[in-house]
Motif scaffolding. Structure first.
Motif, PDB file in Angstrom:
ATOM      1  N   TRP A   1      43.254  -9.495 108.419  1.00 50.89           N
ATOM      2  CA  TRP A   1      43.636  -8.430 107.503  1.00 50.89           C
ATOM      3  C   TRP A   1      43.688  -8.931 106.067  1.00 50.89           C
ATOM      4  O   TRP A   1      44.131 -10.058 105.806  1.00 50.89           O
TER       5      TRP A   1
ATOM      6  N   SER B   1      44.953  -4.858 100.385  1.00 49.92           N
ATOM      7  CA  SER B   1      44.428  -3.518 100.618  1.00 49.92           C
ATOM      8  C   SER B   1      44.920  -2.900 101.920  1.00 49.92           C
ATOM      9  O   SER B   1      44.818  -1.692 102.121  1.00 49.92           O
TER      10      SER B   1
ATOM     11  N   ARG C   1      43.507  -3.491 104.728  1.00 50.63           N
ATOM     12  CA  ARG C   1      42.326  -3.238 105.555  1.00 50.63           C
ATOM     13  C   ARG C   1      42.064  -4.402 106.514  1.00 50.63           C
ATOM     14  O   ARG C   1      42.337  -5.557 106.197  1.00 50.63           O
ATOM     15  N   CYS C   2      41.499  -4.082 107.666  1.00 55.15           N
ATOM     16  CA  CYS C   2      41.004  -5.101 108.589  1.00 55.15           C
ATOM     17  C   CYS C   2      39.628  -5.518 108.105  1.00 55.15           C
ATOM     18  O   CYS C   2      38.710  -4.696 108.003  1.00 55.15           O
TER      19      CYS C   2
END
Length: 268
Positions: free
Chosen positions: A253, A257, A259-260
């Motif tokens: 991650w 952000s 995000r992944c």
């Protein structure tokens, strides 16, 4: 008579010194081979077996240099790997089963069915910490930060942080809806704690204020473990975290952000 007593004294000191050299340490004392040799030489002088002048002339500098070189080699071997492989202390609990351990200068912290505790590695003393309330106080995970702060996660769905000096519970971090399996402190003194849970999420906490910074979602089953990237220092623009799940994936991650950025699968 006096001459025989001197010979007998020399033999006793010589024999005792070489016995310690053979064993490697003096039982009951923190004396290694080098210390034993120094003590033996001092006893020879104290018992008048040798005069200071005789002792000075008995020194073989070639042997001294050889021993010094061997000491350097042994010291490097100790730094690079285990010494003797011997168990130096057995710390026992009263019927407890340890789920997780973490070690720092503060001691060895343990997570178990009966809660969180800290062992003093020198004395073997155990101190139980106030904490998790469900399942008899069951804790599943503990982790020390670089500064000695302690965090734990447990059956009661909370993450708890503890003062590094007095080991009092400082914060109770609530948000997970199922038991917490793993906690991990970010490197570099950021004060961030990551936690993973049976509720399929990873949470990032600001430990000092007790607030959840973000929730990472994407796993399809319970998340068993989390680990921060070791090279993301406090001045880095990129903070990364890895999480491992029962769904047979490891996700990486980007914390900035949320995000992944990678989904690594254990099976084709």
């Amino acid at each position: 008579d006096r001459e025989w007593r001197g010979v007998l004294t020399a033999l006793l000191i010589f024999g005792a010194t070489y016995l310690v050299l053979a064993i490697g340490r003096l039982p009951g004392f923190r004396v290694d081979r080098t210390g034993a040799a120094i003590i033996g030489a001092a006893l020879m002088l104290a018992a008048n077996v040798l005069t200071v002048q005789e002792a000075y002339h008995a020194i073989n500098y070639d042997t001294i240099m050889l021993l010094f070189g061997m000491m350097i080699v042994v010291a490097n071997l100790r730094l690079s790997g285990p010494d003797s492989g011997e168990c130096v202390r057995v710390i026992q609990s009263d019927g407890d089963e340890f789920a997780f351990l973490s070690w720092s200068n503060q001691g060895i912290a343990s997570a178990s069915w009966f809660g969180v505790g800290v062992w003093d590695t020198d004395s073997g003393d155990y101190r139980k910490l106030d904490g998790h309330r469900i399942g008899g106080g069951c804790a599943w995970t503990v982790a020390y930060s670089g500064s000695g702060s302690l965090a734990s996660g447990g059956e009661d769905r909370t993450v708890r942080t503890y003062d590094p000096h007095f080991l009092r519970c400082q914060r109770v971090l609530q948000g997970h809806t199922e038991k917490v399996w793993s906690v991990s402190w970010a490197a570099g003194g950021r004060g961030l704690v990551a936690s993973s849970s049976m509720d399929r999420t990873v949470r990032i906490w600001a430990a000092a204020v007790g607030e959840c910074e973000c929730v990472l979602e994407g796993h399809s089953n319970e998340v068993l473990s989390v680990a921060w990237a070791p090279d993301d220092g406090p001045d880095s623009d990129q903070w990364r975290l890895a999480s491992g799940c029962v769904d047979e994936t490891v996700r990486v991650w980007d914390i900035n952000s949320g995000r992944c950025i990678h989904a690594l699968r254990g099976k084709p």
